[in-house]
Design an enzyme around this catalytic site. Structure first.
Site, PDB file in Angstrom:
ATOM      1  N   GLU A 150       0.817  -1.217   0.000  1.00 53.82           N
ATOM      2  CA  GLU A 150       0.000   0.000   0.000  1.00 53.82           C
ATOM      3  C   GLU A 150       0.853   1.269   0.000  1.00 53.82           C
ATOM      4  OE1 GLU A 150      -2.910  -0.246   3.147  1.00 53.82           O
ATOM      5  OE2 GLU A 150      -4.153  -1.570   1.943  1.00 53.82           O
ATOM      6  N   GLU A 306      -6.668  -7.811  -0.428  1.00 52.20           N
ATOM      7  CA  GLU A 306      -7.054  -7.774   0.988  1.00 52.20           C
ATOM      8  C   GLU A 306      -8.511  -7.364   1.106  1.00 52.20           C
ATOM      9  OE1 GLU A 306      -4.836  -5.182   3.496  1.00 52.20           O
ATOM     10  OE2 GLU A 306      -2.915  -5.746   2.624  1.00 52.20           O
TER      11      GLU A 306
HETATM   12  C1  GLA Z   1      -4.180  -2.458   5.005  1.00 54.09           C
HETATM   13  C2  GLA Z   1      -2.820  -3.087   5.162  1.00 54.09           C
HETATM   14  C3  GLA Z   1      -2.813  -4.304   6.032  1.00 54.09           C
HETATM   15  C4  GLA Z   1      -3.710  -4.116   7.222  1.00 54.09           C
HETATM   16  C5  GLA Z   1      -5.091  -3.755   6.760  1.00 54.09           C
HETATM   17  C6  GLA Z   1      -6.076  -3.604   7.883  1.00 54.09           C
HETATM   18  O1  GLA Z   1      -4.889  -2.941   3.955  1.00 54.09           O
HETATM   19  O2  GLA Z   1      -2.231  -3.407   3.934  1.00 54.09           O
HETATM   20  O3  GLA Z   1      -1.484  -4.555   6.434  1.00 54.09           O
HETATM   21  O4  GLA Z   1      -3.194  -3.115   8.039  1.00 54.09           O
HETATM   22  O5  GLA Z   1      -5.019  -2.523   6.092  1.00 54.09           O
HETATM   23  O6  GLA Z   1      -7.343  -3.314   7.400  1.00 54.09           O
END
Ligand code: GLA
Length: 671
Positions: A150, A306
């Site tokens: 991210e 995710e």
């Molecule tokens: C992001 C991050 C993860 C985690 C999630 C929690 O997507 O990439 O590592 O922290 O948020 O929702």
């Protein structure tokens, strides 16, 4: 197919085994088999464990877990572990820490505490990536690379002195000399003229509005600075493993990073997505993100990297997904081109800031867990969807989105700061979604010739190329629907003179005398049969050939046109000079779809999402019931539901929150 080594729908999660004693790993792989997991993203936050002190590496544990996963049929999306530097990086190189606009240094103790321009970070990160790539490049479990995590999520820009230096270099490359920069930034205003490159700074906190072009360029630079980090890692990985696909996880409509530029440099697009279950329109907003992801990859399959099984931990109140919602929303992603459904994370943490964030394996025993049974069910079902691989969506409508225009639109000192890009996009996306029209997102400079309808919400900044592209689309027979505050500035954020919106006046057949931003709660009304209200903004339109479809009824500009249609070349250009209430936008969208010949995917009851994916040989109709009630659906073609294996002739019953994926017998279907 996403990855040659996983020739199925991908199913899995971020896996953080370093948080657990090794005895737990055996249980992990047993449960992964039980749930149908075939891929895990491994090592995203492992830097401190892999390099406990500078230059001292420990890969033994990673060797062991990769082998264990492989023995159990689970492939690895190996992370480069550069997302969160170990505390020693900051201790040894304090200048690697990011600095906010107000000059505040962001310290270690959370994550992503690095300046994107820091050479210490880059050197240590690339050395780590080199070692990981070298060690695992031939491992049979390696299926995909997960670069960083991210980018920009917490720190999208840094205002430190090193960043200032890099910003200047970036500006030199863009403008060549100071005179050109001074011209582009309009520095004749407020005595801002620069005499030396060294005087130029990032737009740090200043007494009042910073120079808008400086702000815009800093956004461009900051997105590029992160992109350079991605490319630095990608180059190392590509050198080691030319065949293994490389991705980094996006975050939907994430403003700081220009994903059009990024997606071009990825082998596949992947996305992290956490719609808010307390929002009744969450599934529509999620669909909008899914359509963006498919569009970023030019229609290619992508991975939902995710999502959460039940709850996140980072909202003030973390409302759970109700039973069956996770499954339904997962199919919402598959419908829009996802060929991988993954979660954050595999096993719910026992310690740390995310211990209340749900995971595939909950804190409680799996036998008593509702979410575990949902996880296992979804895994089993996805295992039956191999036939879907490679099937693509087809959209006849595109909504235009340009990150640079988004940045410029939302800079300060505007007629109204209440005009927001995402609201503009959604105001058209939602009625299109509700009429079952498939939508792509497109950059205004991209090839639009395959679309019948193009929607341009608040396209504030336009380059000459984009103007010409849009003009040609209409001239060649396309239908355009453009909304207010479009075509106002050029790439330097300078007003395009000659009467608003100068570059589109001829195309739209109008001129806008002035903008009337409205106060909070203020409305006007349209002189339509329905007498719908409008708010936020009113363009005062003077038609120059355009036909008037609606005018305002109130205030000093009563009788002034608000909505118009102009015939141009072989096509037509609609213009919406205000934000009407939803009822009106819906009618307008239906009208332009009709005129453009855009067809809905199927006729289904309200609250049912329907999308088609096709391969050369087959057609799959997704039917997703977001209602709390059972619905009866009349099918456009008989078919077999891939999820149940059952055939359906003309009718299909969907349970509340139920889903079906119908392989259609007749696949050239006209509705
Ligand atoms: C992001 C991050 C993860 C985690 C999630 C929690 O997507 O990439 O590592 O922290 O948020 O929702």
């Amino acid at each position: 197919m996403i990855a040659r080594k996983v020739p199925h729908m991908i199913y899995g999660a971020d896996y953080n085994p370093e948080q657990w004693p090794e005895e737990v790993w055996e249980d992990d792989v047993r449960l992964m088999r039980e749930a149908g997991v075939n891929l895990v993203s491994l090592g995203i936050f492992s830097w401190a464990r892999l390099e406990p002190s500078p230059g001292e590496y420990d890969f033994d544990w990673l060797d062991r877990i990769i082998s264990l996963l492989h023995e159990n049929g689970v492939m690895v999306n190996l992370a480069t572990a550069t997302a969160s530097p170990p505390p020693w990086l900051a201790a040894r190189y304090p200048e690697s820490l990011p600095v906010t606009q107000n000059g505040v240094v962001l310290h270690p103790g959370a994550r992503q505490h690095y300046c994107p321009s820091s050479s210490a970070y880059k050197e240590r990160a690339s050395e780590l990536v080199r070692r990981i790539a070298d060690r695992y490049k031939d491992h049979p479990a390696l299926a995909m690379w997960h670069v960083n995590n991210e980018y920009g999520c917490h720190v999208a820009e840094c205002y430190c002195d090193t960043s200032a230096e890099h910003f200047r270099e970036w500006l030199r490359a863009r403008y060549g000399d100071l005179d050109t920069l001074n011209e582009a930034w309009g520095t004749a205003f407020w005595s801002q003229r620069y005499a030396e490159w060294g005087e130029i700074l990032p737009p740090r906190s200043a007494p009042t509005f910073a120079n808008p072009t400086q702000q815009l360029d800093f956004r461009r630079f900051s997105s590029d600075a992160l992109l350079k980090l991605y490319e630095m890692e990608k180059e190392i990985l590509r050198g080691a493993t030319p065949e293994i696909p490389i991705t980094t996880n996006f975050m939907g409509f994430f403003k700081p990073v220009d994903y059009w530029k990024w997606a071009l440099r990825e082998d596949l697009v992947s996305d992290d997505s956490y719609p808010d279950p307390s929002d009744p329109e969450a599934h529509i907003k999620a669909a909008m993100s899914r359509d963006l992801m498919r569009s970023l990859g030019d229609g290619a399959p992508w991975v939902l990297m995710e999502q959460t099984t039940v709850r996140v931990n980072w909202r003030e109140r973390n409302i759970p997904k109700r039973p069956d919602v996770m499954r339904l929303w997962s199919y919402g992603a598959v419908a829009r081109g996802a060929e991988g459904i993954m979660f954050f994370q595999w096993r719910q943490s026992r310690a740390g800031a995310e211990k209340y964030h749900s995971a595939m394996v909950p804190h409680v025993p799996t036998e008593t867990s509702r979410s575990w049974s949902e996880v296992s069910r979804l895994g089993a079902e996805l295992g039956r969807l191999d036939e879907l691989l490679g099937a693509r969506g087809e959209a006849e409508t595109a909504i235009l989105l340009d990150w640079e225009s988004w940045w410029a639109l939302e800079l300060d000192s505007k007629p109204s700061t209440a005009v927001r890009m995402l609201e503009g996009l959604y105001s058209f996306y939602e009625p299109l979604y509700n009429t079952n029209v498939s939508v792509d997102f497109a950059h205004p400079g991209s090839d639009l010739s395959s679309y019948r309808l193009v929607v341009a919400p608040n396209l504030y900044l336009v380059t000459d190329d984009s103007v010409e592209n849009i003009r040609r689309f209409v001239a060649d027979g396309g239908t355009l629907l453009m909304s207010f505050f479009s075509g106002i500035v050029d790439a330097q954020d300078h007003i395009r003179l000659g009467g608003y919106p100068a570059p589109f006046r001829e195309l739209l057949g109008l001129q806008i005398e002035d903008f009337v931003p409205m106060a909070t709660g203020e409305t006007n009304r349209l002189d339509t049969t329905g007498g719908e209200t409008c708010d936020l903004w009113a363009d005062l339109i003077h038609p120059e050939g355009a036909a008037i479809l609606a005018s305002y009824t109130d205030d000093f500009y009563a009788g002034t046109p608000a909505v118009t249609r102009n015939v141009y070349g072989e096509g037509a250009a609609y213009y919406l000079g205000t934000r009407p209430e939803e009822r009106f936008t819906k009618l307008l969208v239906e009208r332009v779809c009709d005129e453009a010949g855009v067809r809905p995917t199927a006729e289904v009851p309200p609250g049912v999402d329907t999308v088609r994916r096709k391969t050369g040989a087959a057609s799959f109709l997704f039917l997703l019931n977001h209602n709390q009630e059972t619905v009866e659906i009349r099918l456009p073609s008989p078919g077999r539901d891939l999820l149940t294996g059952k055939g359906h002739d003309s009718q299909l019953t969907l349970d509340p929150l139920g889903a079906a994926i119908l392989q259609e017998e007749r696949h050239k279907v006209d509705v």
